[in-house]
Write a protein that holds these residues in place. Structure first.
Motif, mmCIF file in Angstrom:
data_model
loop_
_atom_site.group_PDB
_atom_site.id
_atom_site.type_symbol
_atom_site.label_atom_id
_atom_site.label_comp_id
_atom_site.label_asym_id
_atom_site.label_seq_id
_atom_site.Cartn_x
_atom_site.Cartn_y
_atom_site.Cartn_z
ATOM 1 N N ASN A 151 -14.726 63.318 17.633
ATOM 2 C CA ASN A 151 -14.761 62.886 19.028
ATOM 3 C C ASN A 151 -13.676 61.850 19.315
ATOM 4 O OD1 ASN A 151 -16.976 64.549 19.418
ATOM 5 N ND2 ASN A 151 -18.469 62.915 19.088
ATOM 6 N N ILE A 152 -13.434 60.975 18.337
ATOM 7 C CA ILE A 152 -12.357 59.982 18.488
ATOM 8 C C ILE A 152 -11.016 60.698 18.561
ATOM 9 C CG2 ILE A 152 -11.206 58.023 17.404
ATOM 10 C CD1 ILE A 152 -13.905 57.369 16.042
ATOM 11 N N PHE A 153 -10.844 61.718 17.726
ATOM 12 C CA PHE A 153 -9.592 62.467 17.720
ATOM 13 C C PHE A 153 -9.363 63.154 19.063
ATOM 14 C CE2 PHE A 153 -7.213 66.431 16.396
ATOM 15 C CZ PHE A 153 -5.987 65.795 16.300
ATOM 16 N N ALA A 154 -10.416 63.701 19.642
ATOM 17 C CA ALA A 154 -10.289 64.365 20.944
ATOM 18 C C ALA A 154 -9.824 63.375 22.010
ATOM 19 C CB ALA A 154 -11.628 64.989 21.341
ATOM 20 N N LYS A 155 -10.329 62.145 21.942
ATOM 21 C CA LYS A 155 -9.904 61.124 22.900
ATOM 22 C C LYS A 155 -8.434 60.758 22.678
ATOM 23 C CE LYS A 155 -14.554 59.082 22.986
ATOM 24 N NZ LYS A 155 -15.359 57.887 22.575
ATOM 25 N N CYS A 156 -8.025 60.667 21.428
ATOM 26 C CA CYS A 156 -6.621 60.379 21.116
ATOM 27 C C CYS A 156 -5.712 61.468 21.674
ATOM 28 C CB CYS A 156 -6.423 60.267 19.604
ATOM 29 S SG CYS A 156 -7.224 58.845 18.825
ATOM 30 N N CYS A 157 -6.126 62.720 21.493
ATOM 31 C CA CYS A 157 -5.316 63.841 21.980
ATOM 32 C C CYS A 157 -5.190 63.800 23.506
ATOM 33 C CB CYS A 157 -5.919 65.155 21.531
ATOM 34 S SG CYS A 157 -5.841 65.436 19.746
ATOM 35 N N SER A 158 -6.254 63.420 24.187
ATOM 36 C CA SER A 158 -6.192 63.322 25.652
ATOM 37 C C SER A 158 -5.157 62.290 26.080
ATOM 38 C CB SER A 158 -7.577 62.941 26.203
ATOM 39 O OG SER A 158 -8.511 63.971 25.980
ATOM 40 N N VAL A 159 -5.104 61.181 25.331
ATOM 41 C CA VAL A 159 -4.121 60.143 25.650
ATOM 42 C C VAL A 159 -2.705 60.663 25.462
ATOM 43 C CG1 VAL A 159 -3.189 57.909 24.903
ATOM 44 C CG2 VAL A 159 -5.661 58.207 25.161
ATOM 45 N N ILE A 160 -2.454 61.329 24.327
ATOM 46 C CA ILE A 160 -1.103 61.845 24.056
ATOM 47 C C ILE A 160 -0.730 62.946 25.038
ATOM 48 C CG2 ILE A 160 0.340 63.031 22.374
ATOM 49 C CD1 ILE A 160 -1.104 61.527 20.195
ATOM 50 N N ASP A 161 -1.698 63.813 25.357
ATOM 51 C CA ASP A 161 -1.422 64.906 26.286
ATOM 52 C C ASP A 161 -1.048 64.374 27.671
ATOM 53 O OD1 ASP A 161 -1.908 66.758 24.297
ATOM 54 O OD2 ASP A 161 -3.974 67.146 24.911
ATOM 55 N N SER A 162 -1.533 63.207 28.012
ATOM 56 C CA SER A 162 -1.217 62.618 29.326
ATOM 57 C C SER A 162 0.247 62.233 29.425
ATOM 58 C CB SER A 162 -2.099 61.389 29.582
ATOM 59 O OG SER A 162 -1.697 60.283 28.750
ATOM 60 N N LEU A 163 0.934 62.156 28.268
ATOM 61 C CA LEU A 163 2.357 61.811 28.251
ATOM 62 C C LEU A 163 3.245 63.041 28.432
ATOM 63 C CD1 LEU A 163 2.442 59.377 25.189
ATOM 64 C CD2 LEU A 163 2.428 58.764 27.617
ATOM 65 N N GLN A 164 2.657 64.231 28.328
ATOM 66 C CA GLN A 164 3.454 65.461 28.370
ATOM 67 C C GLN A 164 4.153 65.610 29.725
ATOM 68 O OE1 GLN A 164 3.749 67.147 25.587
ATOM 69 N NE2 GLN A 164 2.177 66.036 24.482
#
Length: 212
Positions: free
Chosen positions: A199-212
């Motif tokens: 679940n923590i990883f999913a939140k991290c991915c959301s943050v990085i994806d917001s930079l795309q």
């Protein structure tokens, strides 16, 4: 509190213009949090998914501390007291590591910055801010438990309770000005790190994806 006065450099070495230009082209993400918050594990996961390089500051320092050199001994003595290695050493390690990987898609710099002077010195030397700063929020009790368990499994001499408590005290004392500094730049992204790892990883991915 938490700072160390030593003969090691307090400022980083300057970069050449072409080196600055190279570092300006990357995605750079700082990942902050106390010892045992899980940032190292999540950085490895993010690096694997996105093709970023994981620059683990703690690992770099431990490797240097194990060298049979005067500098290595000085760093080891500082770390065993739970204090901070001087800013110049940290900045040189970070910039050298990044410049040694010119084919990277980006960098996850784990455990940096550890005090406000490092944040400001990074911007002075590199000529830019990070794209984003991920902060792992975790309770003191959880972090101590995780670090002590890690110390038993990996036999790390700085993962014992009295040193861990000193490291946490240093972390809490020095991180507030850093958080305020990046909050003003609207770069902070907080992630609750008490949840299950996936679940923590999913939140991290959301943050990085917001930079795309």
């Amino acid at each position: 509190m938490g700072r160390c006065h030593s003969k090691l450099p307090q400022v980083g070495k300057p970069l050449r213009p072409q080196q600055k230009d190279l570092l300006k082209s990357y995605r750079i993400i700082f990942v902050m949090g106390g010892p045992g918050c899980g940032k190292g594990t999540q950085c490895e996961n993010m690096a694997a998914k996105y093709g970023f390089c994981h620059v683990g500051l703690g690992e770099l320092l431990r490797e240097e501390a194990n060298q049979a050199t005067v500098r290595g001994q000085l760093i080891r003595d500082i770390m065993l007291k739970g204090l901070l290695v001087p800013t110049g050493v940290i900045l040189d390690m970070v910039s050298d590591n990044m410049l040694s990987r010119p084919d990277s898609k980006g960098f996850l710099i784990d455990g940096f910055p550890r005090e406000l002077s490092q944040a400001k010195e990074f911007e002075r030397i590199v000529g830019r801010s990070p794209n984003i700063v991920i902060v792992f929020d975790c309770s003191t009790e959880t972090m101590i438990h995780r670090v002590l368990l890690r110390g038993q499994e990996e036999h790390r001499e700085d993962d014992v309770e009295d040193i861990v408590r000193q490291r946490l005290e240093t972390h809490y004392t020095l991180c507030e000005p850093i958080l305020a500094f990046y909050q003003q730049k609207n770069l902070l992204r907080n992630i609750l790190a008490e949840d299950a790892a996936e679940n923590i990883f999913a939140k991290c991915c959301s943050v990085i994806d917001s930079l795309q």
